[in-house]
Design a protein around this motif. Structure first.
Motif: not given
Length: 85
Positions: A7-10, A13-16, A33-36
């Motif tokens: 969820l944090l990775a998503i 990515m949304a913030l990016a 990438l790290v969170l994924f």
């Protein structure tokens, strides 16, 4: 717990995708990438931990040898009493 990393990775990515700053974009992509990777490692760990065998069900070498001897004795007894036609 590992689903939180996904969820944090998503979210990263949304913030990016929504940012206009190159520095924030690079930081968010790196964080995503790290969170994924952490999510994949957590998923792997959960799957491996769930498929472990019970250590009390394992046989020691002496018990295994005894079971092999019993099986061999049963096989020899069945070969000796079986029809040989």
């Amino acid at each position: 717990m590992h689903w939180l990393f996904l969820l944090l990775a998503i979210a990263a990515m949304a913030l990016a995708f929504l940012t206009t700053s190159v520095a924030v974009l690079a930081g968010c992509l790196l964080a995503a990438l790290v969170l994924f990777v952490l999510w994949v490692l957590g998923l792997y760990q959960a799957r491996v931990a769930g498929s472990g065998r019970d250590a009390t069900a394992m046989l020691d070498p002496a018990e295994l040898r005894r079971l092999r001897d019993q099986a061999q004795a049963r096989k020899d007894a069945s070969d000796a009493s079986g029809p040989s036609a």
